[in-house]
Design a protein around this motif. Structure first.
Motif, PDB file in Angstrom:
ATOM      1  N   ARG A 142       0.809  -1.217   0.000  1.00 11.10           N
ATOM      2  CA  ARG A 142       0.000   0.000   0.000  1.00 11.10           C
ATOM      3  C   ARG A 142       0.844   1.269   0.000  1.00 11.10           C
ATOM      4  N   ASN A 143       1.997   1.262   0.684  1.00 14.23           N
ATOM      5  CA  ASN A 143       2.767   2.494   0.803  1.00 14.23           C
ATOM      6  C   ASN A 143       3.427   2.912  -0.500  1.00 14.23           C
ATOM      7  N   TYR A 144       3.515   2.010  -1.490  1.00 15.94           N
ATOM      8  CA  TYR A 144       4.206   2.325  -2.722  1.00 15.94           C
ATOM      9  C   TYR A 144       3.263   2.575  -3.896  1.00 15.94           C
TER      10      TYR A 144
ATOM     11  N   ALA B 269      -8.691  22.379  -0.524  1.00 14.15           N
ATOM     12  CA  ALA B 269      -7.404  21.921  -1.042  1.00 14.15           C
ATOM     13  C   ALA B 269      -7.672  21.030  -2.243  1.00 14.15           C
ATOM     14  N   ILE B 270      -6.609  20.710  -2.965  1.00 14.90           N
ATOM     15  CA  ILE B 270      -6.704  19.792  -4.102  1.00 14.90           C
ATOM     16  C   ILE B 270      -5.733  18.639  -3.858  1.00 14.90           C
ATOM     17  N   ILE B 271      -6.242  17.412  -3.953  1.00 16.30           N
ATOM     18  CA  ILE B 271      -5.356  16.245  -3.889  1.00 16.30           C
ATOM     19  C   ILE B 271      -4.664  16.105  -5.239  1.00 16.30           C
ATOM     20  N   ILE B 272      -3.349  16.096  -5.235  1.00 16.87           N
ATOM     21  CA  ILE B 272      -2.592  15.861  -6.470  1.00 16.87           C
ATOM     22  C   ILE B 272      -2.467  14.363  -6.725  1.00 16.87           C
ATOM     23  N   ASP B 273      -2.069  13.630  -5.694  1.00 22.67           N
ATOM     24  CA  ASP B 273      -2.058  12.174  -5.801  1.00 22.67           C
ATOM     25  C   ASP B 273      -2.290  11.593  -4.414  1.00 22.67           C
ATOM     26  N   ILE B 274      -2.563  10.282  -4.375  1.00 19.91           N
ATOM     27  CA  ILE B 274      -2.913   9.629  -3.118  1.00 19.91           C
ATOM     28  C   ILE B 274      -2.447   8.181  -3.142  1.00 19.91           C
ATOM     29  N   SER B 275      -2.081   7.670  -1.974  1.00 16.04           N
ATOM     30  CA  SER B 275      -1.740   6.254  -1.816  1.00 16.04           C
ATOM     31  C   SER B 275      -2.371   5.786  -0.516  1.00 16.04           C
ATOM     32  N   GLY B 276      -2.186   4.521  -0.199  1.00 13.66           N
ATOM     33  CA  GLY B 276      -2.706   4.014   1.057  1.00 13.66           C
ATOM     34  C   GLY B 276      -2.003   4.590   2.257  1.00 13.66           C
ATOM     35  N   GLY B 277      -0.814   5.159   2.052  1.00 11.99           N
ATOM     36  CA  GLY B 277      -0.046   5.680   3.168  1.00 11.99           C
ATOM     37  C   GLY B 277      -0.010   7.184   3.278  1.00 11.99           C
TER      38      GLY B 277
END
Length: 218
Positions: free
Chosen positions: A96-98, A130-138
């Protein structure tokens, strides 16, 4: 795969005719795994004995895919039960973190003033955009009008499957881009297993949608 443990109540998705139906693990024994009837947007996937399915299995840290075979079905206490074989060809999708995917959507957030109070109601605060640019599980990368400082704790309100989800994160990086916009790297903290699972499923759904869109354009 020896490190895969199938746990009761964990979420799964069943792929059928290029669609993904949600289900969960109801029971596990030595002979088979019991799942409830898979659903998608209020519709049911009617599986029959002998059907082969592809399953995506989520736990709090990993995502796995495997194939299985339906070996029976039943109705107990008005609940539909489907029995599938234990997986033999398990593939770990990604830690998930990657896994980090582009998102580009608006969210709400606020800076937590009392950083030491772990019992704070996460939904209470004066939210800013705000705007999320990217997201991951971590974690995630966000763009804000206000400059955030390293170590700030923020509460973000995400909308996942029409459900509002509040997550806590710590600012690990804060820079200005070429347009003088504030860009901050956020690491999620203090998340329980269910919240982590929801974020992981959301990230995986984004990955799948983007892959399918790329295939159509190609």
């Amino acid at each position: 795969m020896k490190d895969l443990v199938i746990n009761i109540n964990n979420k799964i998705e069943v792929e059928w005719d290029k669609k993904y139906y949600k289900s969960n693990i109801m029971d596990v024994n030595d002979k088979f795994i019991t799942i409830n009837i898979p659903m998608l947007e209020g519709g049911y996937l009617t599986l029959s004995k002998g059907d082969y399915i592809e399953v995506t299995y989520y736990n709090s840290k990993e995502i796995y895919k495997f194939h299985s075979k339906v070996i029976g079905r039943d109705i107990k206490d008005n609940l539909h039960e489907i029995y599938i074989e234990h997986p033999k060809d398990v593939k770990k999708v990604q830690r998930r973190n990657y896994v980090r995917v582009f998102y580009g959507h608006n969210i709400k957030y606020y800076i937590l003033k009392d950083k030491l109070n772990s019992n704070i109601n996460l939904g209470h605060g004066i939210f800013e955009d705000a705007i999320i640019i990217d997201i991951s599980g971590g974690g995630m990368k966000i763009k804000t009008s206000k400059e955030l400082s390293l170590g700030d704790i923020i509460i973000s309100k995400l909308t996942i499957d029409d459900t509002e989800l509040f997550v806590k994160g710590r600012v690990l990086r804060s820079i200005k881009d070429e347009n003088k916009q504030n860009i901050s790297g956020i690491s999620f903290i203090d998340m329980d297993g269910k919240t982590i699972e929801k974020v992981i499923q959301f990230v995986f759904l984004l990955m799948r949608k983007q892959r399918n869109a790329a295939l159509k354009e190609g």
